[in-house]
Design an enzyme around this catalytic site. Structure first.
Site, short mmCIF file in Angstrom:
data_model
loop_
_atom_site.label_atom_id
_atom_site.label_comp_id
_atom_site.label_asym_id
_atom_site.label_seq_id
_atom_site.Cartn_x
_atom_site.Cartn_y
_atom_site.Cartn_z
N HIS A 169 15.36 -3.87 -159.91
CA HIS A 169 15.39 -2.40 -159.93
C HIS A 169 14.20 -1.87 -159.13
CE1 HIS A 169 16.36 1.56 -161.45
NE2 HIS A 169 15.07 1.75 -161.66
N ILE B 87 28.20 -0.27 -163.11
CA ILE B 87 27.63 -0.41 -164.45
C ILE B 87 28.54 -1.35 -165.24
CG2 ILE B 87 27.19 0.82 -166.62
CD1 ILE B 87 26.24 3.17 -164.93
C1 GRF Z 1 17.54 -2.95 -153.92
O1 GRF Z 1 16.65 -1.94 -153.56
C2 GRF Z 1 17.55 -3.13 -155.42
O2 GRF Z 1 16.36 -2.75 -156.03
C3 GRF Z 1 18.65 -2.21 -155.88
O3 GRF Z 1 19.60 -2.26 -154.85
C4 GRF Z 1 18.98 -2.58 -153.62
C5 GRF Z 1 19.75 -3.73 -153.01
O4 GRF Z 1 19.39 -3.97 -151.69
N1 GRF Z 1 19.13 -2.62 -157.17
P1 GRF Z 1 20.03 -5.21 -150.91
O5 GRF Z 1 21.53 -5.03 -150.95
O6 GRF Z 1 19.58 -6.46 -151.60
O7 GRF Z 1 19.49 -5.10 -149.52
#
Ligand code: GRF
Length: 195
Positions: A109, A92
């Protein structure tokens, strides 16, 4: 050409999708750096394999969040990105940090915001018996998962879905969505976006 930094902390699949889109000529941006906040993130090797500059600023190595953010901010300022894409970056960020890079930080997200801010979004979709799930790319503001929405993509929830199956399918959606939103920002100046 707009300069893009991608901040990761996990598998890095969104980072890979973005970098590949750039390398194939589908996204007119330059990836000037990938930064991981975890030394063990799987995305680091993937970035190396794609030949993009990648470095680790491990949050464990700093005594406080402020010290970690100071190191990250200094590195970002040196890289001078137009856009900073959070992609599995699991820290965060403080209001001070966000202010320092105001209107430049994007996040993806795994829900159709404003629904399901925070964690465990797939389980919460199942608990609520929603028919539709999806992903959102938004500008990062001081409130968690609350900044202006830049793009969303939906998918159906199937009868036998589990949190894992939703996560797997949603990842594919995220990869398309993040690239599409970045395409729309390739010629925008950050100060043309109002938060
Ligand atoms: C994704 O599902 C995104 O929505 C969330 O974290 C995950 C990251 O996945 N914020 P990656 O590391 O890009 O595979």
């Amino acid at each position: 050409m707009k300069r893009l930094c991608i901040l990761i902390g996990g598998t890095g699949s969104n980072m890979c999708a973005i970098v590949k889109a750039i390398q194939k000529g589908h996204l007119d941006m330059q990836c000037v750096g990938v930064i991981s906040h975890r030394a063990s993130a799987k995305g680091i090797e993937k970035a190396q394999a794609l030949n993009v500059p990648v470095e680790v600023i491990d949050h464990h190595a700093y005594p406080t969040r402020g010290a970690f953010e100071q190191a990250l901010a200094q590195r970002l300022e040196a890289l001078n990105p137009d856009w900073i894409a959070l992609a599995g970056f699991m820290r965060i960020l403080s209001p001070e940090f966000i202010k320092r890079f105001e209107n430049k930080i994007l996040n993806i997200h795994p829900s159709l915001l404003p629904k399901y801010k925070g964690l465990n979004t797939h389980q919460r979709v199942l608990d609520a018996k929603d028919d539709i799930h999806g992903a959102t790319v938004h500008l990062v503001t001081e409130e968690l998962d609350d900044g202006p929405i830049l793009g969303q993509m939906q998918m159906p929830v199937l009868e036998d879905d589990t949190p894992q199956s939703l996560q797997t399918r949603l990842h594919d959606i995220e990869h398309i969505l993040y690239v599409e939103v970045l395409k729309s920002l390739a010629f925008e100046k950050p100060d043309q976006i109002s938060a």
